[in-house]
Each structure stands twice: as structure tokens, then as C-alpha cells.
Design a protein around this motif. Structure first.
Motif, PDB file in Angstrom:
ATOM      1  N   PRO A  17       0.744  -1.275   0.009  1.00 52.39           N
ATOM      2  CA  PRO A  17      -0.141  -0.078  -0.158  1.00 52.39           C
ATOM      3  C   PRO A  17       0.854   1.237   0.125  1.00 52.39           C
ATOM      4  O   PRO A  17       0.464   2.363  -0.684  1.00 52.39           O
ATOM      5  CB  PRO A  17      -0.942  -0.083   1.458  1.00 52.39           C
ATOM      6  CG  PRO A  17      -0.905  -1.572   1.491  1.00 52.39           C
ATOM      7  CD  PRO A  17       0.496  -2.145   1.068  1.00 52.39           C
ATOM      8  N   ILE A  49       4.365   3.766   6.979  1.00 52.46           N
ATOM      9  CA  ILE A  49       3.385   3.279   6.183  1.00 52.46           C
ATOM     10  C   ILE A  49       3.885   3.019   4.659  1.00 52.46           C
ATOM     11  O   ILE A  49       3.600   1.918   4.074  1.00 52.46           O
ATOM     12  CB  ILE A  49       1.970   4.330   5.911  1.00 52.46           C
ATOM     13  CG1 ILE A  49       1.316   4.352   7.603  1.00 52.46           C
ATOM     14  CG2 ILE A  49       0.986   4.021   4.913  1.00 52.46           C
ATOM     15  CD1 ILE A  49       0.363   5.200   7.274  1.00 52.46           C
ATOM     16  N   GLY A  52       5.642   0.089   4.570  1.00 53.17           N
ATOM     17  CA  GLY A  52       5.106  -1.114   5.013  1.00 53.17           C
ATOM     18  C   GLY A  52       5.251  -1.499   6.381  1.00 53.17           C
ATOM     19  O   GLY A  52       4.987  -2.679   6.440  1.00 53.17           O
ATOM     20  N   PRO A  55       0.423  -0.588   9.148  1.00 51.53           N
ATOM     21  CA  PRO A  55      -0.662  -0.772   8.516  1.00 51.53           C
ATOM     22  C   PRO A  55      -1.607   0.616   8.226  1.00 51.53           C
ATOM     23  O   PRO A  55      -1.541   1.435   8.935  1.00 51.53           O
ATOM     24  CB  PRO A  55      -1.563  -1.828   9.131  1.00 51.53           C
ATOM     25  CG  PRO A  55      -1.304  -1.615  10.561  1.00 51.53           C
ATOM     26  CD  PRO A  55       0.279  -1.075  10.577  1.00 51.53           C
ATOM     27  N   ILE A  56      -2.370   0.555   7.202  1.00 55.10           N
ATOM     28  CA  ILE A  56      -3.322   1.701   6.965  1.00 55.10           C
ATOM     29  C   ILE A  56      -4.450   1.124   7.683  1.00 55.10           C
ATOM     30  O   ILE A  56      -5.192   0.246   7.483  1.00 55.10           O
ATOM     31  CB  ILE A  56      -3.631   1.844   5.560  1.00 55.10           C
ATOM     32  CG1 ILE A  56      -2.547   2.181   4.765  1.00 55.10           C
ATOM     33  CG2 ILE A  56      -4.895   2.884   5.326  1.00 55.10           C
ATOM     34  CD1 ILE A  56      -2.740   2.383   3.492  1.00 55.10           C
ATOM     35  N   TRP A  75      -8.316   2.093   0.065  1.00 53.69           N
ATOM     36  CA  TRP A  75      -7.131   2.238   0.999  1.00 53.69           C
ATOM     37  C   TRP A  75      -7.275   0.723   1.875  1.00 53.69           C
ATOM     38  O   TRP A  75      -6.367   0.167   2.095  1.00 53.69           O
ATOM     39  CB  TRP A  75      -6.817   3.370   1.848  1.00 53.69           C
ATOM     40  CG  TRP A  75      -6.617   4.568   1.064  1.00 53.69           C
ATOM     41  CD1 TRP A  75      -7.509   5.549   0.654  1.00 53.69           C
ATOM     42  CD2 TRP A  75      -5.360   4.660   0.176  1.00 53.69           C
ATOM     43  NE1 TRP A  75      -6.736   6.464  -0.074  1.00 53.69           N
ATOM     44  CE2 TRP A  75      -5.669   5.908  -0.299  1.00 53.69           C
ATOM     45  CE3 TRP A  75      -4.038   3.984   0.114  1.00 53.69           C
ATOM     46  CZ2 TRP A  75      -4.598   6.532  -0.895  1.00 53.69           C
ATOM     47  CZ3 TRP A  75      -3.166   4.643  -0.722  1.00 53.69           C
ATOM     48  CH2 TRP A  75      -3.459   5.770  -1.302  1.00 53.69           C
ATOM     49  N   GLU A  79      -4.839  -2.506   1.771  1.00 50.71           N
ATOM     50  CA  GLU A  79      -4.362  -3.200   2.864  1.00 50.71           C
ATOM     51  C   GLU A  79      -4.610  -4.445   3.298  1.00 50.71           C
ATOM     52  O   GLU A  79      -3.817  -5.542   3.493  1.00 50.71           O
ATOM     53  CB  GLU A  79      -4.595  -2.005   4.080  1.00 50.71           C
ATOM     54  CG  GLU A  79      -4.055  -2.303   5.570  1.00 50.71           C
ATOM     55  CD  GLU A  79      -2.280  -2.392   5.456  1.00 50.71           C
ATOM     56  OE1 GLU A  79      -1.470  -3.261   5.861  1.00 50.71           O
ATOM     57  OE2 GLU A  79      -1.887  -1.398   4.878  1.00 50.71           O
ATOM     58  N   TYR A  82      -3.036  -6.824   0.777  1.00 50.67           N
ATOM     59  CA  TYR A  82      -1.723  -6.912   1.028  1.00 50.67           C
ATOM     60  C   TYR A  82      -1.511  -7.758   2.223  1.00 50.67           C
ATOM     61  O   TYR A  82      -0.505  -8.759   1.922  1.00 50.67           O
ATOM     62  CB  TYR A  82      -0.949  -5.386   1.211  1.00 50.67           C
ATOM     63  CG  TYR A  82       0.346  -5.517   1.801  1.00 50.67           C
ATOM     64  CD1 TYR A  82       1.380  -5.664   0.890  1.00 50.67           C
ATOM     65  CD2 TYR A  82       0.733  -5.403   3.168  1.00 50.67           C
ATOM     66  CE1 TYR A  82       2.871  -5.988   1.297  1.00 50.67           C
ATOM     67  CE2 TYR A  82       1.903  -5.310   3.669  1.00 50.67           C
ATOM     68  CZ  TYR A  82       2.927  -5.621   2.516  1.00 50.67           C
ATOM     69  OH  TYR A  82       4.220  -5.736   3.216  1.00 50.67           O
ATOM     70  N   GLN A  83      -2.087  -7.746   3.351  1.00 47.48           N
ATOM     71  CA  GLN A  83      -1.691  -8.525   4.342  1.00 47.48           C
ATOM     72  C   GLN A  83      -1.960  -9.984   4.250  1.00 47.48           C
ATOM     73  O   GLN A  83      -1.526 -11.027   4.692  1.00 47.48           O
ATOM     74  CB  GLN A  83      -2.566  -7.942   5.667  1.00 47.48           C
ATOM     75  CG  GLN A  83      -2.138  -6.721   6.218  1.00 47.48           C
ATOM     76  CD  GLN A  83      -0.842  -6.497   6.698  1.00 47.48           C
ATOM     77  OE1 GLN A  83      -0.185  -7.642   7.143  1.00 47.48           O
ATOM     78  NE2 GLN A  83      -0.315  -5.400   6.794  1.00 47.48           N
TER      79      GLN A  83
END
Length: 368
Positions: A17, A49, A52, A55-56, A75, A79, A82-83
Motif C-alpha cells: 500500500p 506506512i 510497509g 498498516p493503514i 485504502w 491493506e 496486502y496482508q
């Protein structure tokens, strides 16, 4: 729906992100410092952020929506994806490393017995085995079976794998869970053993259900689980909880003297020893070094429970080695002749090749 899930695309990389945020700032010619002023987030947090490291969060997503103009859910989805992908990729790396452990588990034998499903994909097979054990990863195997692993490694038995032994024990746990038992009652179990002793001349289809019922009424689950390669075990005893014990017997027995000695040996552990102990007997009725003194005590209990030592001593002193004398003695003490033969052979009074035709040789279902 099943096919759509099965064929769902799963990328082998994760979009950071922070990279997207950096690109959006560049498009808007907005510096990180300006974003910090507009959002109220510290410059250090913004950098974290982008790299990385942070987190957002929903709160941060709302701030980005107002300052950059892209919806908060954009957003948050970025996130979340991504996780998830990062976790999935990390799991894949862990599973790759765990495949070495899988080689020590007798997968083919377990699948043949119907304990698990066979998978062509190695990682899929590993997940199936972990599911059988009821653990999230191989790391938890060490937590679940620490004493087992240590005992076998100390014994230096290259032909026995603790992973295989634990699979056999796990199957016993699952079988025992389906047996409803009354709370453990020591006097009741002692009485049950006296009744079970009278079952020694019966075939398995008759004595197994009676044995299991008598023990269950006293708080002990008795399970018969086929042996697996690389285990070399004949029996095991442990407590599921303070009110339920488990006696697990393998199907590697061929003669009744071995089966019944092992059963009463395991029963001796329950009556004589603690509830935190795990006892495993090898096929030759020797222990795995967990506690030699307790194993000797269980051996003595089994010998005396099957045939009172004083009575057996009298038979040996008489010098009678004929089959007729053995059968008469067995009838006198109320035990199967084959058990008498086994005890006499163990005491060195009979050669191991003599009188074996008096033993009952079992044929078990579901053998490998």
C-alpha cells in the motif's frame, strides 16, 4: 460456486500500500511533509506506512480519503489484500520448509487405512496431515509431543520416527473421543480387570467389545489402532483428562500371550502411576526409556495379574513341561493356555519354540 472458488486467481506477490500511496503523492506533486500537515499524521508515521512497517487503519484511510480524494474502502481493501497475500506467501514458505517433516510421517499407510486423504500436491498433503493432527503448523507438533520426540531421539532408534508414533497416538485419541466413559474410578477399574481376565480364551470379536465396555464403565477407553511403519509400538497409556484414561493397543499382535500381557501392563500404569505420564511400549515389550522403574512395576503387575507368581512358581518347581500339564494348570488358574506358555517362555522354563500351538493367533481386521 465451488469451481469459481477453486479457480480463483491468487497472485504470488503482494502490492505494498505504501507504494500506491507514494505514487499517488507523486501524481499530485504532494510531499510527504505536506501529507503529514494535511492529515495530522507524523512524518515518521507516513514514512512507516510507505515502507510497509505500519498498516493503514480505518482512521488513516478516512484521512487519506479527505486529503488525497480516494475512498477509504480503497485504502482498506489495498491493506487487507496486502496482508492476506503476505500471510499466504509466508505460509507457503513455511510449508515448503515443513515438507522435510512430512517425509517422516507414514502418509501412504495412513491413507491406506483411511485416516487421511491422499494428495498429489505435497503442500496439499502436508495441510491434510496437519489437519489430522489438529495443529496449525509443524511448530505446534513440537509443542504437542515434546516428551515423545525427546524420548525417541535419546533412544537413537533410527528405524523409529517419533512423527510416525505421534500419528498412531493421535488416531488413538480420536478413537477414544468417541467412547463414552464414566468418570475414572480406581476400585471399579480394578474389579473390571478381574472380569476381563476371564476373557482371555475368547476370539477378538467376542472379547474386544466386552473389554471396552467394562473399562469404559470404570473411566478407561480401550482402543485398537493398526500399527504404522516406523513406530514399532505395541501399546500406550495416557490420560486425556483427570477422569478419562486411554489404553491403546496396536494390531501387530499375533499371539494372545503378547496381547494380554501388554493390556495388563498398560492397566498397571493406570493403577500405579501418575496421570501426567505418557507410556509407550515397543513391540518387544520394552520401554522407550521414559521411566524404566515404572515399566518394571507395570511388568510385575501384568505378570502377577495374569498368573499369580506363587502358582507359576509351583508349576515350574514341578518340572512339568507337557502340553497336558500346561492345559491343566491353565484351567486351574482360569487363564488361556497360550498365556501360560508365554509366561513360561519368558521365565526361561520353556524354549521359545515349544508349545506355541497352545497359543491363540489372532487375525485382525484393517491390518496393513
Amino acid at each position: 460456486m465451488g469451481d469459481s472458488v477453486k479457480n480463483q486467481y491468487r497472485p504470488n506477490y503482494a502490492i505494498l500500500p505504501g507504494d500506491v500511496l507514494s505514487d499517488e503523492l507523486e501524481l499530485r506533486e504532494m510531499s510527504q511533509q505536506e501529507l503529514s500537515r494535511r492529515t495530522g499524521l507524523t512524518p515518521k508515521h507516513i514514512v512507516s506506512i510507505i515502507k510497509g512497517k505500519s498498516p493503514i487503519t480505518p482512521e488513516t484511510a478516512l484521512k487519506f480519503e479527505r486529503t488525497i480524494g480516494m475512498p477509504a474502502n480503497y485504502w482498506l481493501n489495498l491493506e487487507s489484500n496486502y496482508q492476506e497475500i503476505k500471510a499466504r506467501l509466508a505460509e507457503e514458505e513455511r510449508l515448503e520448509a515443513d515438507l522435510t517433516w512430512l517425509k517422516r510421517v507414514p502418509v501412504a499407510a495412513m491413507a491406506k487405512l483411511g485416516w487421511i486423504e491422499r494428495h498429489k500436491d505435497k503442500k496439499g498433503q502436508l495441510k491434510e496431515v496437519l489437519k489430522f493432527f489438529g495443529i496449525a503448523s509443524v511448530d505446534q507438533w513440537d509443542d504437542m509431543w515434546p516428551r515423545l520426540s525427546v524420548a525417541y531421539r535419546q533412544s537413537r532408534q533410527n528405524t523409529v520416527f517419533p512423527e510416525a508414533v505421534s500419528a498412531w497416538l493421535r488416531k488413538g485419541e480420536l478413537e477414544a473421543a468417541s467412547i463414552h466413559c464414566a468418570p475414572y474410578n480406581k476400585p471399579a477399574f480394578r474389579r473390571a480387570l478381574d472380569q476381563i481376565r476371564a476373557l482371555t480364551d475368547m476370539p477378538p470379536q467376542e472379547f474386544v467389545p466386552k473389554m471396552q465396555a467394562l473399562c469404559a464403565e470404570a473411566g478407561v477407553a480401550v482402543v485398537f489402532v493398526p500399527s504404522l511403519p516406523k513406530t514399532g509400538v505395541s501399546g500406550a497409556t495416557r490420560w486425556i483428562h483427570s477422569n478419562k484414561a486411554v489404553i491403546q493397543l496396536s494390531l501387530r499382535y499375533r499371539s494372545n500371550d503378547h496381547l494380554w500381557f501388554t493390556f495388563f501392563h498398560e492397566a498397571g500404569h493406570i493403577l500405579l502411576h501418575g496421570k501426567k505420564d505418557l507410556f509407550i511400549e515397543k513391540a518387544n515389550n520394552s520401554s522407550n526409556g521414559l521411566d524404566e522403574e515404572k515399566e518394571a512395576e507395570a511388568n510385575h503387575f501384568a505378570e502377577n495379574e495374569l498368573i499369580p507368581r506363587r502358582e507359576l512358581d509351583k508349576l515350574i518347581e514341578s518340572g512339568a513341561r507337557t502340553k497336558a500339564a500346561i492345559c491343566a494348570f491353565a484351567k486351574q488358574v482360569g487363564i488361556a493356555p497360550g498365556i501360560v506358555v508365554g509366561q513360561l517362555q519368558h521365565r526361561g522354563f520353556l524354549d521359545f519354540k515349544h508349545c506355541n500351538d497352545l497359543k491363540y493367533f489372532y487375525s485382525w481386521d484393517h491390518e496393513l
